[in-house]
Design a protein around this motif. Structure first.
Motif, mmCIF file in Angstrom:
data_model
loop_
_atom_site.group_PDB
_atom_site.id
_atom_site.type_symbol
_atom_site.label_atom_id
_atom_site.label_comp_id
_atom_site.label_asym_id
_atom_site.label_seq_id
_atom_site.Cartn_x
_atom_site.Cartn_y
_atom_site.Cartn_z
ATOM 1 N N ARG A 87 0.822 -1.186 0.000
ATOM 2 C CA ARG A 87 0.000 0.000 0.000
ATOM 3 C C ARG A 87 0.870 1.255 0.000
ATOM 4 N NH1 ARG A 87 -5.276 -0.126 3.588
ATOM 5 N NH2 ARG A 87 -5.753 2.078 3.616
ATOM 6 N N LEU A 88 1.981 1.180 0.743
ATOM 7 C CA LEU A 88 2.889 2.319 0.792
ATOM 8 C C LEU A 88 3.447 2.625 -0.597
ATOM 9 C CD1 LEU A 88 4.127 4.307 2.724
ATOM 10 C CD2 LEU A 88 5.955 2.693 3.172
ATOM 11 N N GLY A 89 3.852 1.551 -1.297
ATOM 12 C CA GLY A 89 4.391 1.743 -2.636
ATOM 13 C C GLY A 89 3.342 2.345 -3.554
ATOM 14 N N LEU A 90 2.115 1.815 -3.475
ATOM 15 C CA LEU A 90 1.044 2.361 -4.312
ATOM 16 C C LEU A 90 0.806 3.827 -3.971
ATOM 17 C CD1 LEU A 90 -1.524 -0.577 -4.267
ATOM 18 C CD2 LEU A 90 -0.090 0.170 -6.171
ATOM 19 N N SER A 91 0.966 4.148 -2.691
ATOM 20 C CA SER A 91 0.770 5.541 -2.288
ATOM 21 C C SER A 91 1.790 6.442 -2.957
ATOM 22 C CB SER A 91 0.911 5.687 -0.775
ATOM 23 O OG SER A 91 -0.007 4.862 -0.113
ATOM 24 N N ILE A 92 3.029 5.930 -3.099
ATOM 25 C CA ILE A 92 4.062 6.728 -3.758
ATOM 26 C C ILE A 92 3.639 7.017 -5.200
ATOM 27 C CG2 ILE A 92 6.428 6.662 -4.627
ATOM 28 C CD1 ILE A 92 7.237 5.238 -2.111
ATOM 29 N N TYR A 93 3.168 5.981 -5.876
ATOM 30 C CA TYR A 93 2.676 6.184 -7.240
ATOM 31 C C TYR A 93 1.492 7.155 -7.239
ATOM 32 C CZ TYR A 93 5.520 2.632 -9.482
ATOM 33 O OH TYR A 93 6.572 1.939 -10.003
ATOM 34 N N ALA A 94 0.625 6.982 -6.245
ATOM 35 C CA ALA A 94 -0.603 7.782 -6.219
ATOM 36 C C ALA A 94 -0.298 9.266 -6.076
ATOM 37 C CB ALA A 94 -1.506 7.316 -5.070
ATOM 38 N N ILE A 95 0.601 9.622 -5.138
ATOM 39 C CA ILE A 95 0.835 11.066 -4.974
ATOM 40 C C ILE A 95 1.554 11.639 -6.190
ATOM 41 C CG2 ILE A 95 0.818 10.974 -2.453
ATOM 42 C CD1 ILE A 95 3.834 11.306 -2.508
ATOM 43 N N GLY A 96 2.287 10.786 -6.887
ATOM 44 C CA GLY A 96 2.945 11.283 -8.096
ATOM 45 C C GLY A 96 1.966 11.436 -9.240
ATOM 46 N N SER A 97 0.974 10.564 -9.274
ATOM 47 C CA SER A 97 0.042 10.556 -10.387
ATOM 48 C C SER A 97 -0.948 11.709 -10.287
ATOM 49 C CB SER A 97 -0.701 9.238 -10.404
ATOM 50 O OG SER A 97 -1.593 9.185 -11.466
ATOM 51 N N ASN A 98 -1.543 11.847 -9.134
ATOM 52 C CA ASN A 98 -2.495 12.927 -8.924
ATOM 53 C C ASN A 98 -2.614 13.147 -7.434
ATOM 54 O OD1 ASN A 98 -4.676 14.609 -8.592
ATOM 55 N ND2 ASN A 98 -5.874 13.677 -10.221
ATOM 56 N N GLU A 99 -1.956 14.188 -6.976
ATOM 57 C CA GLU A 99 -1.857 14.382 -5.541
ATOM 58 C C GLU A 99 -3.219 14.615 -4.907
ATOM 59 O OE1 GLU A 99 1.182 17.112 -4.382
ATOM 60 O OE2 GLU A 99 0.216 17.423 -2.451
ATOM 61 N N LEU A 100 -4.043 15.398 -5.576
ATOM 62 C CA LEU A 100 -5.351 15.704 -5.004
ATOM 63 C C LEU A 100 -6.189 14.439 -4.892
ATOM 64 C CD1 LEU A 100 -7.173 17.968 -4.025
ATOM 65 C CD2 LEU A 100 -8.068 18.140 -6.342
ATOM 66 N N ALA A 101 -6.194 13.668 -5.977
ATOM 67 C CA ALA A 101 -6.976 12.432 -5.950
ATOM 68 C C ALA A 101 -6.430 11.496 -4.876
ATOM 69 C CB ALA A 101 -6.934 11.758 -7.315
ATOM 70 N N ALA A 102 -5.108 11.476 -4.725
ATOM 71 C CA ALA A 102 -4.519 10.608 -3.709
ATOM 72 C C ALA A 102 -4.967 11.044 -2.322
ATOM 73 C CB ALA A 102 -2.994 10.661 -3.805
ATOM 74 N N PHE A 103 -4.900 12.324 -2.094
ATOM 75 C CA PHE A 103 -5.329 12.859 -0.793
ATOM 76 C C PHE A 103 -6.776 12.488 -0.536
ATOM 77 C CE2 PHE A 103 -7.240 16.596 1.404
ATOM 78 C CZ PHE A 103 -6.698 16.352 2.648
ATOM 79 N N ARG A 104 -7.589 12.642 -1.576
ATOM 80 C CA ARG A 104 -9.007 12.355 -1.391
ATOM 81 C C ARG A 104 -9.281 10.866 -1.283
ATOM 82 N NH1 ARG A 104 -11.787 16.762 -5.389
ATOM 83 N NH2 ARG A 104 -11.342 18.571 -4.109
ATOM 84 N N SER A 105 -8.320 10.056 -1.748
ATOM 85 C CA SER A 105 -8.481 8.620 -1.563
ATOM 86 C C SER A 105 -8.003 8.191 -0.178
ATOM 87 C CB SER A 105 -7.687 7.843 -2.612
ATOM 88 O OG SER A 105 -8.167 8.147 -3.879
ATOM 89 N N GLY A 106 -7.625 9.163 0.626
ATOM 90 C CA GLY A 106 -7.211 8.829 1.979
ATOM 91 C C GLY A 106 -5.732 8.514 2.114
ATOM 92 N N VAL A 107 -4.944 8.793 1.077
ATOM 93 C CA VAL A 107 -3.508 8.568 1.187
ATOM 94 C C VAL A 107 -2.909 9.674 2.052
ATOM 95 C CG1 VAL A 107 -1.335 8.554 -0.113
ATOM 96 C CG2 VAL A 107 -3.384 7.495 -1.070
ATOM 97 N N PRO A 108 -2.129 9.311 3.042
ATOM 98 C CA PRO A 108 -1.455 10.352 3.823
ATOM 99 C C PRO A 108 -0.337 10.965 2.982
ATOM 100 C CG PRO A 108 -0.824 8.186 4.628
ATOM 101 C CD PRO A 108 -1.796 7.964 3.526
ATOM 102 N N VAL A 109 -0.666 12.032 2.276
ATOM 103 C CA VAL A 109 0.234 12.554 1.254
ATOM 104 C C VAL A 109 1.578 12.979 1.846
ATOM 105 C CG1 VAL A 109 0.555 14.367 -0.453
ATOM 106 C CG2 VAL A 109 -1.655 13.249 -0.231
ATOM 107 N N ALA A 110 1.513 13.745 2.924
ATOM 108 C CA ALA A 110 2.756 14.273 3.502
ATOM 109 C C ALA A 110 3.656 13.128 3.942
ATOM 110 C CB ALA A 110 2.438 15.176 4.680
ATOM 111 N N ARG A 111 3.062 12.179 4.653
ATOM 112 C CA ARG A 111 3.872 11.075 5.170
ATOM 113 C C ARG A 111 4.481 10.273 4.015
ATOM 114 N NH1 ARG A 111 0.621 7.244 8.497
ATOM 115 N NH2 ARG A 111 -0.805 8.988 8.726
ATOM 116 N N THR A 112 3.676 10.058 2.984
ATOM 117 C CA THR A 112 4.186 9.287 1.847
ATOM 118 C C THR A 112 5.344 10.012 1.179
ATOM 119 O OG1 THR A 112 1.947 8.517 1.508
ATOM 120 C CG2 THR A 112 3.505 8.131 -0.270
ATOM 121 N N ARG A 113 5.200 11.326 1.051
ATOM 122 C CA ARG A 113 6.268 12.081 0.398
ATOM 123 C C ARG A 113 7.543 11.989 1.237
ATOM 124 N NH1 ARG A 113 3.959 16.666 -1.753
ATOM 125 N NH2 ARG A 113 3.794 15.273 -3.534
ATOM 126 N N ILE A 114 7.409 12.156 2.527
ATOM 127 C CA ILE A 114 8.594 12.053 3.394
ATOM 128 C C ILE A 114 9.214 10.673 3.250
ATOM 129 C CG2 ILE A 114 9.367 12.029 5.795
ATOM 130 C CD1 ILE A 114 7.211 14.154 6.340
#
Ligand SMILES: Nc1ncnc2c1ncn2[C@@H]1O[C@H](COP(=O)(O)OP(=O)(O)OP(=O)(O)O)[C@@H](O)[C@H]1O
Ligand SMILES: Nc1ncnc2c1ncn2[C@@H]1O[C@H](COP(=O)(O)OP(=O)(O)OP(=O)(O)O)[C@@H](O)[C@H]1O
Ligand SMILES: [Mg+2]
Ligand SMILES: [Mg+2]
Lengths: 328, 319, 328, 515
Positions: C192-219
């Motif tokens: 899930r963490l790896g997918l989150s990395i892809y997600a924030i790169g693909s569309n950060e807003l959509a990732a955030f709205r999908s419940g991905v912890p954007v800041a944590r994933t970026r760090i």
């Protein structure tokens, strides 16, 4: 249901100040610049004199023009990393061709590679859709290679800096650097282009939403090709100015300006993602970087410490500035 | 044509000194008549990149490798492998720690010591000196620092007013000297690590009081020593033609004439324009036809046999 | 099948190119054998780690300009710690340096998240900071590496049950590379963490709205990048036996290889395999140029041209392959 | 017995700089209820949903969930609290396949598949990358993903706006069953049909303030509209107005646009029709019947494989939208994010086509431009409070900007692709009126809409597309909703089946032989 929204009118003084500065993003930048100059004056009383100001301007001007290339390309979501190579090429070619050629011919020869590289960049980015970072990096490698080959053919002829460039690069008129004769028109032209011409508007539009621009009838490749050619031309002219200032043609002459030119544009508030920014901020960004370099030069500390400080200050300045202008 | 293939590895590109070194290598290889082909790896990289180049040269089965090391110790393993593969290894310009390698080197410590000592004497043994170093973290720079510090220790009344790293970049050095001049801090002398002509330019432009300047034997600076009014200075030789000497040494070894010692040091000379005798020397040394970044000492007696035309043409065997 | 080609076609093409280059190499130098292959892998090592470090953040939609500086810092730290120390001490140094890379990388991410300054600017600033720190650790190249560490990249890996001539083609350095990269990456990518990395790169807003912890994933992405960079730094120390405070040419090389490897600058797409193969391709091209004894100045032109040409070609086939009607 | 609200929001406020998106909004949702959230464009509906689900932070107000004060700080926290939104924009990660998207959100796969089937997409390839999936299907997947985790409160922001009738119908069905099974749904839509068929109560927002909560009962629409629009109410029958003050444009020898045998891959086959001067022609089609491609081809965005397009009798080849624009054809896409430079001002967006050609790259004639732009703004009554950046306008106002651009550029033919998607009733009326006015000025409009009732209000003629072919063309007088519906399903005119918006549709196989 007593909680009511904070109305703009009711905002605190701090809030109003912030709004005021946010609507005029240049003001906080200028304040930052003044603070840096003040720190410099405190550390070395007397340094801020007429001569220092002229010297700072001399070095800030080439940086500011290259940062102008970055500003314009960044508005479209691009970047031009080949400006250093292009500037070096025209400087080097000018200095070596002037020995045997008519100045006008030397000038044309010096600008030729600039146009070519700009054209290749533009076609690569605009038609083939290569990422600008890679495209301009690639052409800059190619340019450097050609320059090295060229260098070997002219080692024997030596090099000379034309008097005019000398005058332009280092001369003063009533205490003002002559470089301003070049810079002021260039700056006015860039600002005018960005704000008041169709081309400038397209740069913003293309950077903001390329599909929208397309649906409005904009042909992407035309805009991008013109843009990169203009950027390269500006870089070539900067190279001529810079060789007048440094007076020593080398194969890496303007290379050290590339990353600072990107930094100056970013500090000046241009978004690297495109669609947002302007040239006035970039000019002040270039001044800030130049003053900062001086500041760090005169500090008595190990080189490592200096670089650490430089990094942190750039980060801090950018962060503070973004804080001020965002959430308008 | 000759019979040997010589590999060359160099890790700084686009710098006048290094370009001269490469041209000297080519010219010497051509002039010797013993070299069939040069195989040159010449690019900007670090010790690891140089290891890569050296190993590629081993793969290419060259007879000898002449290398200007990115670092004395960092390429030890590569040189060792080369020796094992029966390849003659010669390091030029700087020493290497690999014991099987032959070294023909400019003495960087001596370079700095010689110039600094002359400068401090010019300053009357006291006063403030502006110390403009090369690139922070480069091994040549730290060697020179040792020499400079040694001279400094001999003149207790000389103080360093400011120490800056020019990064061996002309533009950076110029901006630094202009900033420094603007502070109005009085200085009595300037030592540079070879980024010299922009410094003199700056002094002239700003109409700052001329102080003694030490630089290298770059064509531009040597010219200035002759022409700039009131400039007292010294050029310390740091011949890029050491590259040609390296090729000569490699060929000697290939021909079975091993030198007595593993290491040959080319001692720097100092050309100053403070005395009449010095002035004459500087005058003969000057060569305005060279690119200002090129050292004027384009040959080393006993070591190089090419002509000026050959090195300027910069053509190796088969080109 | 078409989807496989769409997703993996680029990587497959690169692999074919690599094999083609091997054949070319054998033609140029018939003696090119397993030992030379071992040399190639050792040359690839630092680049591979640098490009892995870059790939992770690029997939996450960022860019890390501090990769090379991070390698320099970790390299000098390791070299100076091991200088004069016992062999066993290195068992402590390695995890320490890796942890350092991880933490400094995370700090990069943290600064990006907290200051909200674009990645490119933050990492440009940390580039200076890390460079400065490296100079404070060692002001000139020096230090040492433990012998057993150096041995980890020398020679080949005897694999039980395989004939010796096969073993000869399995250099230890390759094993080290595969273990360090893919043991970290493969399980991560599916998680899930790896997918989150892809997600924030693909569309950060959509990732955030999908419940991905954007800041944590970026760090986390930057921390991982720091870890890979630290591995790169260690590999530098291991192969050269010293640490050098001036960063090598790994930054631009890493960006170039990322793009060649089919990872879109901008994020969300691609994997680690492509960039690693791209690194092999680039190194092998270098080898071939040396074997052919091409004029060194021309090699710069060739390397630049290859980069531009391959990427242009890639762009060309994507333009061609774009299904009709995909972008009305 | 008094049931406690599942979700209770009070005094919610949100400012964007000088723009107050929400000032004092409240919303109370009971368990098992389908609750409509209504308001004109820019009233703050989306903003409220985003605040409730932690996508943005409010400036003031509290939210109680099951009676407890909860500070929902992120969409992840909202999920944990049982609140699941489907936002106005799709939230699937474009570069991940559907399966990875599910894994990313921890959504169980099997229930998801079941919901997807239930929602009318029988054969979804779960390994398909989201980027390659059409918008309407994406919206449905978004919904299925939310349903699969069985949330307590489902928040649907204009879920049906981009959906063709067949999918919308399925969605409504499913939503209604959610309410039946004790879970709550907050439902945002501008379509009264849906609201009255589905919802139990409605909360009405006006300018960021909750102006009332009403029970849905027959005839309540008038009241809601009144509340929504305040003094702005105006209800004229456009169709009637049209008949009254329009003289039909003189018949020219050439139609404005003549399309013959247009061919495009598997999407369009042999499409031929004419568009006359002064005519509004409606295009009616279910989702994915080739209408997207038709519009894109006419707009010069994609090149047709065969066939001809003639403008004023002269055949023209389009290789780029600028070619179409030069021929006076303007395209207003349904997805406004596709048409607008979001960070730029309203003015720049409207004036963008003026600068497109290289010969127009020079200095801008500011005064002339300002005049043209402001007259277009005035004509469309665009709310320009936040005109510095288009992204700060509400969805409806953004849509107006995309149309205003072509009014300013004086385009002779306008291709409107679902221009009223997600637009409130007041604005819709304005747009209908505008399109009619344009026709009155002799301009031609090709108008695709996903809301069949609009056809009668705006169009002169209806072109029905099914399976990439024009299956029927008939005058608007015959185009009542049942007739359109039938036609859209490819049924021949005059067939007897009762195909209403809420009625069961027959399996597609029955209809295949029809054309
Ligand atoms: N990011 C933003 N910055 C500035 N203003 C904004 C922003 N987002 C929304 N607004 C403003 O807030 C108000 C409410 O917008 P919102 O999107 O909630 O409306 P809505 O009721 O959903 O409208 P629609 O039916 O058109 O979607 C609008 O006036 C809009 O301009
Ligand atoms: N820069 C501008 N500012 C304001 N309005 C403009 C601008 N350019 C064009 N327009 C408007 O757009 C409409 C079309 O103008 P445009 O110049 O594109 O027409 P054209 O048919 O290409 O004519 P021409 O051949 O004279 O350029 C005109 O009604 C004009 O009012
Ligand atoms: Mg909304
Ligand atoms: Mg016209």
């Amino acid at each position: 249901m007593t909680t009511s929204a904070t109305m703009p009118q009711a905002a605190s003084f701090g809030g109003r100040l912030k709004r005021f500065m946010a609507d005029r993003p240049l003001i906080p930048l200028v304040i930052l610049l003044v603070i840096l100059v003040m720190i410099l004056q405190i550390l070395r009383p007397g340094i801020v004199n007429e001569r220092w100001i002229a010297n700072t301007a001399k070095f800030a001007i080439p940086l500011a023009i290259l940062a102008g290339c970055q500003t314009m390309t960044m508005l479209t979501g691009g970047i031009d990393l080949s400006v250093g190579t292009v500037a070096t090429m025209s400087a080097f070619i000018m200095a070596t061709q002037i020995v045997n050629q008519d100045p006008a011919v030397a000038f044309v020869l010096a600008m030729l590679p600039a146009v070519l590289i700009g054209l290749v960049n533009g076609v690569g980015v605009g038609v083939f859709r290569v990422h600008p970072l890679i495209m301009t990096l690639g052409t800059s490698l190619i340019g450097t290679g050609f320059l090295q080959v060229y260098q070997r053919t002219v080692i024997a002829s030596g090099a000379r800096i034309p008097d005019f460039l000398n005058w332009l690069g280092t001369g003063l008129t009533y205490g003002f650097p002559n470089a301003l004769f070049l810079f002021v028109p260039v700056a006015v032209l860039i600002v005018f282009t960005l704000n008041r011409t169709g081309f400038g508007r397209l740069l913003y539009a293309v950077g903001d939403n390329e599909r929208a621009a397309r649906l409005s009838g904009v042909r992407y490749w035309q805009v991008i090709t013109a843009l990169y050619v203009i950027s390269s031309l500006l870089a070539g002219i900067t190279g001529l100015l810079y060789i007048g200032l440094i007076k020593a043609p080398s194969l890496s002459l303007a290379e050290p300006l590339v990353l600072p030119s990107v930094a100056a544009a970013v500090i000046g508030g241009t978004s690297i993602f495109g669609g947002r920014g302007g040239y006035m901020g970039t000019i002040i960004g270039a001044l800030i970087l130049t003053v900062l370099t001086t500041l760090l030069t005169i500090l008595h500390m190990p080189e490592g410490g200096r670089r650490i400080l430089f990094g942190f200050i750039v980060l801090f300045v950018t962060a503070a500035y973004l804080r001020i202008i965002e959430d308008r | 044509a000759g019979k040997y293939t010589i590999g060359i590895s160099n890790t700084v590109q686009g710098n006048g000194w290094r370009e001269e070194m490469i041209c000297a290598m080519k010219a010497q290889a051509l002039a010797s008549g013993e070299v069939a082909k040069l195989n040159i790896a010449h690019r900007n990289t670090d010790a690891a990149g140089q290891l890569e180049d050296i190993r590629n040269l081993i793969s290419a089965k060259v007879d000898a490798i002449v290398v200007n090391p990115a670092d004395p110790a960092g390429i030890k393993s590569g040189l060792e492998e080369a020796t094992k593969a029966g390849i003659v290894v010669v390091a030029v310009d700087q020493a290497v720690t690999e014991p099987s390698a032959y070294i023909i080197s400019n003495n960087q410590e001596q370079y700095a010591y010689l110039g600094a000592k002359w400068l401090f004497q010019q300053m009357g043994g006291k006063g403030e000196v502006l110390y403009m170093r090369g690139a922070a973290g480069a091994s040549a720079d730290s060697d020179r620092d040792k020499g400079f510090k040694q001279a400094l220790a001999e003149f207790p009344d000389v103080k360093v007013a400011q120490e800056v790293f020019t990064g061996w970049q002309q533009d950076q050095a110029k901006q630094q000297i202009l900033s420094f001049l603007a502070t109005g801090t009085p200085i009595n002398g300037i030592w540079t690590s070879g980024i010299d002509n922009v410094i003199v330019d700056a002094l002239v432009e700003q109409q700052a009081p001329m102080v003694p300047v030490v630089g290298a034997d770059n064509a531009g600076f040597v010219g200035q020593l002759n022409t700039v009014k009131d400039l007292v200075g010294a050029a310390v030789t740091n011949p890029g033609s050491i590259g040609g000497a390296g090729v000569t040494l490699a060929l000697q070894i290939l021909d079975g004439k091993k030198p007595a010692q593993q290491t040959v040091l080319v001692e720097p000379q100092l050309w100053e324009n403070a005395t009449d005798e010095g002035k004459a020397k500087v005058k003969t040394a000057a060569d305005p036809s060279l690119s200002p970044e090129w050292p004027v000492s384009i040959s080393i007696p006993d070591w190089t046999t090419y002509t000026k035309d050959q090195i300027v043409a910069c053509k190796g065997p088969g080109e | 099948m078409t989807r496989f080609l769409r997703n993996q076609g680029w990587v497959a093409g690169l692999l074919a190119l690599l094999i083609f280059l091997f054949v070319v190499t054998r033609l140029i130098q018939p003696g090119y054998g397993s030992g030379d292959f071992g040399s190639l892998v050792r040359a690839v090592l630092p680049y591979a780690f640098a490009v892995a470090a870059q790939t992770v953040v690029v997939i996450a939609g960022g860019i890390d300009l501090s990769v090379a500086a991070m390698m320099a810092l970790t390299s000098v730290t390791a070299a100076s710690m091991m200088n004069g120390a016992s062999e066993e001490y290195a068992f402590f140094v390695v995890p320490f340096v890796l942890a350092m890379g991880l933490v400094l990388g995370a700090l990069n991410g943290l600064l990006i998240v907290v200051t909200r300054v674009p990645d490119i600017v933050v990492t440009l600033a940390t580039l200076f900071v890390l460079q400065g720190a490296a100079l404070l650790v060692l002001d000139a190249p020096g230090g040492a590496a433990a012998e057993w560490l150096k041995a980890t990249v020398v020679g080949t890996m005897p694999i039980p049950g395989l004939p010796d001539w096969t073993d000869a083609w399995v250099p230890k350095a390759l094993v080290l590379l595969v273990v360090c990269l893919f043991v970290v990456w493969l399980p991560l990518r599916r998680s899930r963490l790896g997918l989150s990395i892809y997600a924030i790169g693909s569309n950060e807003l959509a990732a955030f709205r999908s419940g991905v912890p954007v800041a944590r994933t970026r760090i986390f992405a930057y921390a991982l990048s720091g870890l890979f960079a630290a591995l790169g730094g260690l590999s530098l120390t291991i192969s050269t036996g010293i640490g050098a405070p001036i960063p090598g040419p790994y930054l631009l090389a890493s960006v170039a290889a990322v793009v060649l490897g089919g990872v879109a600058l901008g994020g969300g797409k691609g994997g680690l395999l492509g960039p690693i193969i791209a690194v092999f391709v680039l190194r092998l091209v270098r080898t071939d140029l040396t074997l052919l004894a091409i004029d060194p100045n021309v090699t710069t032109i060739i390397e630049g041209a290859i980069m531009v040409a391959v990427v242009m070609f890639g762009a060309f086939i994507t333009i061609r392959g774009r299904p009709a009607g995909a972008t009305p | 017995m008094i049931t406690n609200p599942l979700l209770d929001a009070m005094g919610v406020a949100k400012n964007y700089g000088a723009v107050a998106a929400l000032r004092n909004a409240s919303l109370s949702v009971l368990p098992g209820e389908v609750h409509a959230l209504m308001g004109a464009n820019g009233a703050g509906k989306s903003t409220l949903v985003k605040i409730l689900t932690g996508a943005i932070r409010s400036d003031a107000g509290h939210v109680l969930i099951r009676g407890e004060a909860r500070d929902v700080r992120s969409p992840a926290a909202a999920r944990r609290a049982g609140l699941l939104p489907v936002y106005q924009e799709p939230a699937l990660i474009p570069d991940l396949d559907v399966l990875s998207n599910l894994r990313l959100t921890g959504t169980p796969v099997e229930p998801f598949r079941a919901w997807v089937r239930e929602l009318g997409i029988p054969n979804l390839d779960i390994r398909e990358t989201a980027r390659h999936i059409p918008l309407a299907v994406l919206r449905v997947l978004d919904l299925a993903r939310a349903l699969a985790v069985e949330p307590d409160v489902l928040l649907l922001d204009e879920m049906t706006a981009a959906l063709p009738a067949n999918l919308a119908e399925k969605v409504l069905e499913v939503v209604r069953r959610q309410g039946d099974s004790g879970r709550s749904v907050i439902f945002i839509s501008h379509r009264f049909v849906e609201i009255s068929a589905l919802c139990d109560r409605a909360t009405v927002l006006r300018d960021g303030v909750t102006v009332g909560v009403v029970d849905i009962e027959p005839g309540v629409e008038e009241k809601i509209v009144e509340m929504m629009l305040g003094a702005r109410i105006e209800k004229t029958s456009v169709a009637a107005a049209r008949m009254a003050n329009e003289t039909p444009a003189a018949k020219d020898s050439h139609p404005r646009l003549a399309v013959r045998n247009l061919q495009l891959g598997t999407k369009l086959h042999d499409v031929s029709f004419d568009l006359a001067n002064g005519e509004v022609a409606g295009v009616v089609a279910l989702e994915g019947q080739g209408q997207d491609e038709l519009f894109a081809a006419l707009a010069g965005s994609i090149r047709p494989a065969g066939g001809t397009i003639a403008v004023d009798g002269a055949p023209i080849k389009f290789s780029h939208p600028s070619d179409a624009i030069r021929a006076g054809i303007a395209y207003v896409p349904g997805d406004r994010t596709e048409a607008l430079a979001m960070q730029r001002s309203v003015r720049e967006n409207i004036a963008l086509p003026f600068s497109a050609a290289p010969r127009k790259w020079g200095p801008i004639r500011v005064r002339r431009e300002r005049m043209v732009v402001s007259s277009a703004i005035a004509r469309l009554q665009i709310d320009t409070r936040a005109q510095g950046e288009v992204q700060r306008l509400s969805g409806g106002n953004q849509q107006k900007v995309t149309i205003a651009r072509w009014i300013a550029a004086d385009a002779r033919t306008i291709l409107c692709f679902d221009p009223t998607r997600g637009i409130d009733v007041g604005t819709k009326q304005e747009i209908y009126k505008l399109l009619r006015e344009l026709a009155g000025l002799g301009k031609s409009v090709l108008f695709y809409t996903s809301e069949l009732e609009e056809v009668q209000r705006v169009c002169d003629r209806v072109i029905v597309i099914f399976g990439g072919r024009v299956v029927d063309t008939f005058p608007v007088e015959l185009a009542d909703e049942p007739a359109l519906m039938r036609a859209a399903y490819g049924l021949p005119r005059g067939a007897r089946e009762d195909v209403g918006i809420l009625a069961d549709i027959r399996p597609a196989s029955d209809t295949e032989t029809a054309p």
